[in-house]
Design an enzyme around this catalytic site. Structure first.
Site, mmCIF file in Angstrom:
data_model
loop_
_atom_site.group_PDB
_atom_site.id
_atom_site.type_symbol
_atom_site.label_atom_id
_atom_site.label_comp_id
_atom_site.label_asym_id
_atom_site.label_seq_id
_atom_site.Cartn_x
_atom_site.Cartn_y
_atom_site.Cartn_z
ATOM 1 N N ASN A 135 0.834 -1.218 0.000
ATOM 2 C CA ASN A 135 0.000 0.000 0.000
ATOM 3 C C ASN A 135 0.862 1.260 0.000
ATOM 4 O OD1 ASN A 135 1.018 -0.009 2.578
ATOM 5 N ND2 ASN A 135 -0.943 0.073 3.638
ATOM 6 N N HIS A 137 3.461 1.838 2.068
ATOM 7 C CA HIS A 137 4.019 2.265 3.349
ATOM 8 C C HIS A 137 5.530 2.092 3.385
ATOM 9 C CE1 HIS A 137 3.273 -1.868 5.547
ATOM 10 N NE2 HIS A 137 4.538 -1.790 5.233
ATOM 11 N N GLU A 142 1.696 4.243 7.411
ATOM 12 C CA GLU A 142 0.614 3.863 6.519
ATOM 13 C C GLU A 142 0.108 5.068 5.720
ATOM 14 O OE1 GLU A 142 0.260 0.795 6.179
ATOM 15 O OE2 GLU A 142 -0.392 -0.300 7.952
HETATM 16 C C1 GLP Z 1 6.401 -4.544 6.747
HETATM 17 C C2 GLP Z 1 7.462 -3.671 7.443
HETATM 18 C C3 GLP Z 1 8.181 -2.810 6.463
HETATM 19 C C4 GLP Z 1 8.525 -3.669 5.272
HETATM 20 C C5 GLP Z 1 7.281 -3.966 4.500
HETATM 21 C C6 GLP Z 1 7.464 -4.942 3.351
HETATM 22 O O1 GLP Z 1 5.131 -4.379 7.243
HETATM 23 N N1 GLP Z 1 7.020 -2.854 8.521
HETATM 24 O O2 GLP Z 1 9.329 -2.220 7.061
HETATM 25 O O3 GLP Z 1 9.393 -2.958 4.413
HETATM 26 O O4 GLP Z 1 6.234 -4.343 5.360
HETATM 27 O O5 GLP Z 1 7.687 -6.228 3.806
HETATM 28 P P1 GLP Z 1 8.169 -7.397 2.873
HETATM 29 O O6 GLP Z 1 9.589 -7.105 2.523
HETATM 30 O O7 GLP Z 1 8.040 -8.641 3.699
HETATM 31 O O8 GLP Z 1 7.297 -7.403 1.674
#
Ligand code: GLP
Length: 240
Positions: A135, A137, A142
């Site tokens: 999304n 973030h 968020e």
């Molecule tokens: C999570 C973390 C982020 C991370 C993102 C993507 O919720 N808080 O810091 O970069 O989501 O995660 P992933 O690399 O597992 O797709």
């Protein structure tokens, strides 16, 4: 923004390791802002392997993490404290007292946020590593988070809870809140290294790079940072 599209996950991780290692070669006492998630695991593996080969040392490096779930003890396998230890810190020569992560079990969460904000003010980060939420973030900031935010307690969106539920036994087990470094603190790092891989990140990657700068896509704020390196997998770059 300096944007590279890697052939595959392994190449993305190797290129990212080169960027991090250059920061440490330039300053052996570098302060690294680090991130968790599935995306940077390959990068951490590369750094561990280069450390074991004697190419790089973390002896004087300081690490400060982006975020942590609220309510998970450090011993919980899905806590970010556990992730950093088991995936990275336990395998390199970093001094554990040089590592920081928000305490998601703190009794007084407001005081913990204030402590982290003070810590970040006193530590000039040479680099901040980031992953990307589907999304848009960054950290756990968020959509809708003000760009001037500092460390705070966030109510996670249902999209993030659902994305992260793949790592938990069930969606009910995913914490609903987290402590995250704020957007202004992410932006105060000297350099940003953003990694994204997988088709589910393609929309967010497009908005981050080509979209209007808007709090609706937190990662779009990176267009305002003077030194951003983005390394993408092919799928994540598919809409560019
Ligand atoms: C999570 C973390 C982020 C991370 C993102 C993507 O919720 N808080 O810091 O970069 O989501 O995660 P992933 O690399 O597992 O797709």
């Amino acid at each position: 923004m300096n944007i590279t599209v890697a052939e595959n996950y392994s190449q993305m991780s190797k290129k990212a390791a080169e960027v991090v290692e250059q920061v440490i070669l330039d300053n052996s006492s570098a302060v690294l802002g680090l991130a968790t998630g599935t995306t940077p695991i390959g990068l951490y593996k590369e750094l561990i392997s280069d450390f074991k080969r004697g190419k790089i040392s973390f002896k004087n490096v300081k690490a400060v993490n982006l975020d942590e779930y609220i309510g998970l003890p450090k011993t919980h396998v899905q806590s970010y404290a556990f992730f950093m230890k088991s995936v990275f810190f336990d395998h390199i020569d970093i001094d554990p007292s040089n590592t920081s992560i928000p305490d998601g079990m703190a009794e007084n969460l407001d005081a913990e946020c204030a402590r982290y904000t003070r810590l970040l003010k006193g530590m000039k980060r040479d680099m901040q590593l980031l992953g990307l939420g589907s999304n848009g973030h960054i950290g756990f900031n968020e959509p809708g988070t003000p760009f001037d935010s500092t460390t705070y307690v966030v109510n996670l969106t249902s999209a993030t809870i659902s994305d992260n539920s793949r790592l938990f036994g069930s969606i009910e087990e995913v914490p609903k809140k987290a402590i995250t470094m704020g957007i202004s603190e992410i932006m105060s790092a000297g350099k940003i290294l953003m990694l994204a891989s997988g088709r589910n990140k393609a929309d967010a990657v497009y908005s981050m790079i080509n979209g209007r700068i808007s709090e609706e896509c937190p990662a779009s704020v990176l267009q305002r940072h003077p030194d951003v390196t983005v390394i993408l997998g092919r799928d994540a770059a598919s809409l560019l």
